[in-house]
Design a protein around this motif. Structure first.
Motif, PDB file in Angstrom:
ATOM      1  N   THR A  97      42.816 -12.638 -25.041  1.00 23.66           N
ATOM      2  CA  THR A  97      43.271 -13.788 -25.816  1.00 23.66           C
ATOM      3  C   THR A  97      44.735 -13.635 -26.219  1.00 23.66           C
ATOM      4  N   VAL A  98      45.411 -14.769 -26.276  1.00 26.57           N
ATOM      5  CA  VAL A  98      46.792 -14.841 -26.757  1.00 26.57           C
ATOM      6  C   VAL A  98      46.863 -16.034 -27.705  1.00 26.57           C
ATOM      7  N   SER A  99      47.175 -15.774 -28.956  1.00 25.66           N
ATOM      8  CA  SER A  99      47.281 -16.847 -29.940  1.00 25.66           C
ATOM      9  C   SER A  99      48.732 -17.297 -30.072  1.00 25.66           C
ATOM     10  N   THR A 100      48.909 -18.496 -30.585  1.00 26.32           N
ATOM     11  CA  THR A 100      50.241 -19.078 -30.764  1.00 26.32           C
ATOM     12  C   THR A 100      50.474 -19.368 -32.241  1.00 26.32           C
ATOM     13  N   ILE A 101      51.595 -18.875 -32.760  1.00 28.55           N
ATOM     14  CA  ILE A 101      52.018 -19.138 -34.134  1.00 28.55           C
ATOM     15  C   ILE A 101      53.245 -20.037 -34.076  1.00 28.55           C
ATOM     16  N   ASN A 102      53.139 -21.223 -34.637  1.00 27.21           N
ATOM     17  CA  ASN A 102      54.233 -22.195 -34.600  1.00 27.21           C
ATOM     18  C   ASN A 102      55.075 -22.091 -35.865  1.00 27.21           C
ATOM     19  N   ALA A 103      56.385 -22.280 -35.696  1.00 29.00           N
ATOM     20  CA  ALA A 103      57.317 -22.191 -36.820  1.00 29.00           C
ATOM     21  C   ALA A 103      58.488 -23.130 -36.580  1.00 29.00           C
ATOM     22  N   ARG A 261      58.774 -19.005 -27.491  1.00 25.02           N
ATOM     23  CA  ARG A 261      59.262 -20.150 -26.722  1.00 25.02           C
ATOM     24  C   ARG A 261      59.931 -21.123 -27.687  1.00 25.02           C
ATOM     25  N   LEU A 262      61.189 -21.460 -27.405  1.00 24.99           N
ATOM     26  CA  LEU A 262      61.962 -22.360 -28.257  1.00 24.99           C
ATOM     27  C   LEU A 262      62.086 -23.719 -27.595  1.00 24.99           C
ATOM     28  N   ASP A 263      61.887 -24.767 -28.379  1.00 19.34           N
ATOM     29  CA  ASP A 263      62.011 -26.141 -27.891  1.00 19.34           C
ATOM     30  C   ASP A 263      62.914 -26.917 -28.831  1.00 19.34           C
ATOM     31  N   PHE A 264      63.898 -27.626 -28.230  1.00 20.36           N
ATOM     32  CA  PHE A 264      64.801 -28.494 -28.973  1.00 20.36           C
ATOM     33  C   PHE A 264      64.775 -29.866 -28.305  1.00 20.36           C
ATOM     34  N   PRO A 265      63.776 -30.681 -28.632  1.00 14.34           N
ATOM     35  CA  PRO A 265      63.587 -31.954 -27.913  1.00 14.34           C
ATOM     36  C   PRO A 265      64.722 -32.946 -28.120  1.00 14.34           C
ATOM     37  N   ALA A 270      65.452 -27.825 -21.439  1.00 14.71           N
ATOM     38  CA  ALA A 270      64.156 -27.200 -21.157  1.00 14.71           C
ATOM     39  C   ALA A 270      63.859 -26.115 -22.197  1.00 14.71           C
ATOM     40  N   SER A 271      62.591 -25.727 -22.251  1.00 12.39           N
ATOM     41  CA  SER A 271      62.189 -24.672 -23.184  1.00 12.39           C
ATOM     42  C   SER A 271      62.942 -23.383 -22.883  1.00 12.39           C
ATOM     43  N   ILE A 272      63.299 -22.669 -23.951  1.00  9.51           N
ATOM     44  CA  ILE A 272      64.041 -21.422 -23.833  1.00  9.51           C
ATOM     45  C   ILE A 272      63.108 -20.271 -24.171  1.00  9.51           C
ATOM     46  N   ALA A 312      57.442 -21.140 -30.855  1.00 11.87           N
ATOM     47  CA  ALA A 312      56.036 -20.802 -30.636  1.00 11.87           C
ATOM     48  C   ALA A 312      55.953 -19.329 -30.250  1.00 11.87           C
ATOM     49  N   PHE A 313      55.395 -18.523 -31.151  1.00  9.28           N
ATOM     50  CA  PHE A 313      55.277 -17.087 -30.917  1.00  9.28           C
ATOM     51  C   PHE A 313      53.956 -16.804 -30.207  1.00  9.28           C
TER      52      PHE A 313
END
Length: 423
Positions: A97-103, A261-265, A270-272, A312-313
Motif C-alpha cells: 500500500t501507498v497512501s497519499t497525504i495532500n497539503a 507530486r506538485l501541481d500548479f493548475p 505538468a505535474s512536478i 501530494a506526498f
C-alpha cells in the motif's frame, strides 16, 4: 468561658423563654437525639437497610455482558435472493500500500540564491542604473556610481607612488597601493584607466555580483552609503523553493526524501516530481500544520513567488489487506464488514487503516481471500440489527425476507379454488 459557664448561660435562656416555645423545642431535640443514637447503633451492627459501599464494577460489567444482546447477528440469504437484492462480493486482497497525504503548496524564493549588493567605501550615490523592483540584472552589469572621498584619496596616493617608483623608489609601495584600490572595490579595468590617464576617477561604479531579479532596492540617488548599506537584493529565479503545509495527522510519515507530486493548475504546467529536502522542526500553532521544503527547477520562469498549488506526498504503508471502501460500514463507534460464508453473511468488526482513494486498508479483522459484501451492505446491516433485537419475525433458518416490491406478481385464484376456500 468554660463549659459550665456556657451551660449555665443556655439554661438561663431556656428558663427565660416563653412556655409556648419550650414544648416544640423539647420535642424536636428529643427526636433528633433518638435519631442520632439509633443511627449509631445500626451503623455499629451493620444493619442499615441499604448498601453504603460502591457496587462491584467487575460484577456489573460481567452481568451486563451476560445479559446484553449482540448488536448484529448473521443472516442467511439464498443465491436467488442475492441476485434479486443486487448483493455483490469481492475478495480481500493483500497488497503493498501507498497512501497519499495532500497539503497546500506555496512557491517562495530560494534563499540560497539570494545576493546582496554593497559598497566597500563610504560615500554618496550619484547615479543609479536600477530604479525599479523586479528588474532583471545580469552579472557584471553596472547598478550604481558612487562618490567616495576615501577612494579618491587612495587613487591619488597610488598615482603618486607610481611616479616615485619611476624615479627609482621601491615598487613595493606601488603594489601595496594597487592592492588597496582592489580592496576598496575598484576593478582592474578601472585601475588601468587611471594608470593610463594619470588622473583619479571621481565616481566609482558598483556592479552586480550575479544575475537575478531585483527583489529589494534600498537606496535612491543622493543616499549616503557605507559598507553596511544594502544597495540591492538580487534573487536567482532559475530555482525556487516550494513550502508545503502538512496536516498534523500526517507529520509522522513525512521525512527528508519522501516523494511528492506538485501541481500548479493556474499556470498550466505538468505535474512536478520531487522529494522533501527539509522538514522544519516546529509546528504552526495557528494552522496546526508542519512546514516542509522542496527545491524545484523553475523552467520557463512560471513558478513565481506567492503562487499556490497542491502537494501530494506518497507515503508507503507496507503490505496490508485491502477492500473497497463501500464494503465498510462505519457506525461512528466502530467499523464492520459482512463476510460471506456460503449463504451466510456474518457481521465482523474490523480496524480500518490507510485510505487509498476508493479502497481502504484493513488492519485487523480480515484475512486474505475472504469474501466481503460491497453492494447491498446497508440492507444487510438493517436486517441484521433488526434480528438482533428480536424484531425480525420467525423466518426459517434466519433467512432474509424479500421486500414486497421484489416479490413476483400474485396469480389470481381460480373459481374452483375460490369455491373450495368458501367451504
Amino acid at each position: 468561658m468554660t463549659i459550665q459557664d456556657q451551660w449555665s448561660k443556655m439554661r438561663g435562656r431556656w428558663l427565660k423563654a416563653p412556655d409556648h416555645w419550650r414544648a416544640p423545642a423539647l420535642a424536636a431535640g428529643v427526636t433528633a437525639a433518638l435519631f442520632i443514637v439509633g443511627g449509631a447503633i445500626q451503623n455499629a451492627r451493620g444493619g442499615w437497610p441499604f448498601d453504603r459501599g460502591e457496587p462491584n464494577a467487575d460484577a456489573v460489567t460481567a452481568n451486563a455482558r451476560a445479559t446484553a444482546r449482540p448488536d448484529r447477528v448473521p443472516i442467511e440469504v439464498s443465491s436467488t435472493d442475492m441476485t434479486r437484492l443486487g448483493i455483490r462480493l469481492v475478495a480481500a486482497t493483500s497488497e503493498d500500500t501507498v497512501s497519499t497525504i495532500n497539503a497546500v503548496a506555496t512557491v517562495a524564493l530560494d534563499e540560497s540564491r539570494l545576493s546582496h549588493v554593497h559598497t566597500r567605501v563610504a560615500g554618496w550615490v550619484e547615479q543609479l542604473y536600477v530604479n525599479t523592483t523586479g528588474e532583471y540584472v545580469r552579472a557584471g552589469q553596472p547598478v550604481a556610481r558612487i562618490f567616495s572621498q576615501e577612494l579618491l584619496s587612495s587613487q591619488a596616493e597610488y598615482l603618486a607612488a607610481r611616479r616615485f617608483a619611476a624615479s627609482g623608489y621601491a615598487t613595493s609601495v606601488v603594489a601595496s597601493g594597487r592592492m588597496r584600490l582592489r580592496v576598496l572595490g575598484m576593478t582592474d579595468r578601472e585601475i588601468g584607466a587611471i594608470e593610463r590617464s594619470g588622473n583619479p576617477i571621481r565616481l566609482v561604479t558598483v556592479t552586480a555580483p550575479s544575475s537575478g531579479v531585483v527583489v529589494n532596492r534600498g537606496v535612491s540617488v543622493g543616499t549616503a552609503v557605507d559598507p553596511s548599506t544594502e544597495l540591492l537584493t538580487l534573487a536567482n529565479m532559475g530555482n525556487v523553493w516550494v513550502y508545503a503545509e502538512v496536516p498534523e495527522t500526517g507529520i509522522r510519515a513525512i521525512r527528508p526524501g519522501t516523494p511528492v507530486r506538485l501541481d500548479f493548475p493556474t499556470v498550466g504546467i505538468a505535474s512536478i516530481r520531487g522529494r522533501v529536502e527539509f522538514v522544519y522542526p516546529t509546528l504552526s500553532e495557528r494552522t496546526r500544520t508542519l512546514r516542509v521544503r522542496l527545491s524545484v527547477p523553475n523552467r520557463g520562469g512560471l513558478l513565481v513567488p506567492g503562487l499556490y498549488g497542491t502537494a501530494a506526498f506518497e507515503v508507503p504503508g507496507g503490505r496490508g489487506i485491502v477492500v473497497p471502501r463501500d464494503a465498510v460500514i462505519d457506525t461512528g463507534r466502530q467499523q464492520h464488514v459482512f463476510v460471506a460464508k456460503e449463504n451466510m453473511f456474518e457481521p465482523r468488526p474490523v480496524v480500518v487503516g490507510l485510505s487509498l482513494g476508493d479502497r481502504v486498508v484493513i488492519r485487523e479483522g480480515l484475512a486474505e481471500g475472504e469474501l466481503v459484501v460491497t453492494s447491498g451492505t446497508f440492507l444487510l446491516d438493517s436486517e441484521s440489527r433488526l434480528r438482533a433485537t428480536g424484531g425480525g419475525g420467525a423466518h426459517r433458518h434466519g433467512s432474509m425476507p424479500m421486500p414486497e416490491e421484489t416479490a413476483g406478481p400474485t396469480e389470481p385464484a381460480s373459481p374452483a379454488q375460490a369455491d373450495h376456500a368458501g367451504h
